[in-house]
Design an enzyme around this catalytic site. Structure first.
Site, PDB file in Angstrom:
ATOM      1  CD  GLU A  55      -3.159  -0.706  -0.141  1.00  0.00           C
ATOM      2  OE1 GLU A  55      -3.206   0.558  -0.854  1.00  0.00           O
ATOM      3  OE2 GLU A  55      -3.734  -1.623  -0.525  1.00  0.00           O
ATOM      4  CE1 TYR A 136      -6.906   2.804  -0.500  1.00  0.00           C
ATOM      5  CE2 TYR A 136      -4.436   3.216  -0.467  1.00  0.00           C
ATOM      6  CZ  TYR A 136      -5.648   2.588  -1.171  1.00  0.00           C
ATOM      7  OH  TYR A 136      -5.437   1.172  -1.299  1.00  0.00           O
ATOM      8  CG  ASP A 154      -7.452   2.763  -4.755  1.00  0.00           C
ATOM      9  OD1 ASP A 154      -9.248   3.198  -5.328  1.00  0.00           O
ATOM     10  OD2 ASP A 154      -7.205   1.702  -4.863  1.00  0.00           O
ATOM     11  CB  CYS A 206     -14.748   0.821 -13.782  1.00  0.00           C
ATOM     12  SG  CYS A 206     -15.899   3.126 -13.645  1.00  0.00           S
ATOM     13  CB  CYS A 213     -20.133  -0.087 -19.591  1.00  0.00           C
ATOM     14  SG  CYS A 213     -19.907   1.889 -19.723  1.00  0.00           S
ATOM     15  CB  CYS A 216     -19.456  -3.019 -15.430  1.00  0.00           C
ATOM     16  SG  CYS A 216     -18.970  -2.925 -13.619  1.00  0.00           S
ATOM     17  CB  CYS A 222     -24.071   2.057 -13.386  1.00  0.00           C
ATOM     18  SG  CYS A 222     -22.778   2.758 -13.489  1.00  0.00           S
TER      19      CYS A 222
END
Length: 358
Positions: A55, A136, A154, A206, A213, A216, A222
């Site tokens: 991270e 975060y 994020d 995305c 899409c 997805c 959405c």
């Protein structure tokens, strides 16, 4: 009771959003990226040291760039105790090219704090108390390494959520709303897998431009997809032009060695070995700040680098060192081994240009 078309569409959208965790986790179980710091979906959490290390390394650095460097760093320091015991200069050297050297200093300080405590805390509050660990990173470690329910946002998650809800509020002001909306879809169970699935969805499906899409798992419900313009989200303010600064980098040689300096501990590129430079300003570069009175020769061309808040262009000046006038503790580095000095990217590129000239 009759419901008009708009009400029906809104109700269907709410119902679809309610199933986001199940659909996202089912997709993640099939399509999770294989990354060296991860455990496969549905398996026990990964080692907290690996999660924390990845991270920190991934902050503003791509997965493709981090993966080989992560393996190298882990091979050198396989545990948090080993990293804590390493000299800071070695950690800074290993960090070269990953940017933001303050992160490397915080990495070392955090390793020392964790080693002294006997391990990582397993709560967001405990993790936030560590050097260099913000909201975060604390949420990511708590959920991914310890299975805690935490809201992890994020850049990828931010984009997915802004599109999922067609959030019209522009960034950065929209971030508290995005976090609140992410909270509404984060499940109590498998929160770490959910967070990583959202990251993977943003990274592979995305995407900022031309989102796929059709592939997805969250397309149903959405609002961004329903609008016909998912790329419009998240809404971003006009990008301000970065100011331009100018300066000169100096290549002062003595025989087969070149002069290096250690930059001040605080500030940009703090504590690192670098080539001497003059001031960075909006004035035309010259020989101000040269490390010695010498017969300086300017090379053709410049070296350019983009920092977070400004662009820098360095002119390049070279000379042979005088016989006196330099501090006795000056750092003289073997010029043909300059790659081993761990210079920041800006100065590594400048050194390469100087060596091409010799």
């Amino acid at each position: 009771m009759l419901v008009d078309g708009a009400g029906s569409a809104e109700a269907a959208m709410r119902a679809a959003t309610a199933t986001v965790p199940q659909r996202l986790l089912a997709w993640y179980d099939r399509h999770a990226r294989r990354l060296p710091w991860r455990s496969p979906p549905g398996t026990p959490p990964a080692d907290p040291y690996r999660v924390w290390l990845s991270e920190v390394m991934l902050q503003q650095t791509t997965v493709a760039a981090v993966a080989p460097r992560f393996a190298r760093l882990l091979a050198r320091w396989p545990s948090v105790a080993a990293l804590a015991a390493a000299p800071l200069d070695d950690v800074l050297h290993e960090w070269a090219g990953l940017g933001y050297y303050a992160r490397a200093r915080n990495l070392h300080a955090c390793a020392q704090a964790v080693a002294a405590a006997g391990g990582f805390p397993d709560t967001e509050a405990g993790l936030r108390a560590l050097p260099g660990v913000g909201d975060y990173t604390a949420a990511a470690i708590a959920s991914i390494a310890f299975g805690r329910r935490a809201v992890v946002v994020d850049g990828n998650v931010e984009r997915v959520v802004a599109r999922l809800f067609a959030l019209e509020q522009p960034l950065p002001g929209a971030r508290p709303t995005i976090r609140r909306l992410t909270d509404t879809i984060t499940p109590d169970l498998r929160a770490g897998d959910f967070a990583q699935g959202m990251m993977d969805l943003g990274a592979t499906i995305c995407t900022p431009r031309a989102p796929a899409c059709a592939l997805c798992p969250l397309r149903e419900g959405c609002a961004g997809f329903a609008s016909g313009r998912p790329e419009a989200y998240p809404v971003k303010p006009p990008r301000a032009a970065k100011p331009q600064r100018l300066g000169t980098a100096f290549w002062l040689t003595r025989g087969d060695k070149v002069l290096l300096v250690r930059r001040p501990a605080k500030g940009l590129l703090g504590g690192l070995l670098a080539l001497p430079t003059g001031p960075w300003s909006d004035a035309a570069p010259g020989l101000d700040g040269a490390p010695a009175a010498a017969r300086w020769r300017l090379l053709d061309g410049t070296v350019q680098h983009v920092f977070t808040h400004f662009r820098l262009t360095l002119a390049l000046a070279t000379a042979a060192a005088p016989s006196d006038g330099l501090a006795p503790d000056a750092i003289w580095w073997q010029a043909d081994r300059i790659d081993e000095a761990g210079l920041p990217t800006l100065f590594a590129r400048a050194a390469a240009r100087f060596r091409e000239d010799t």
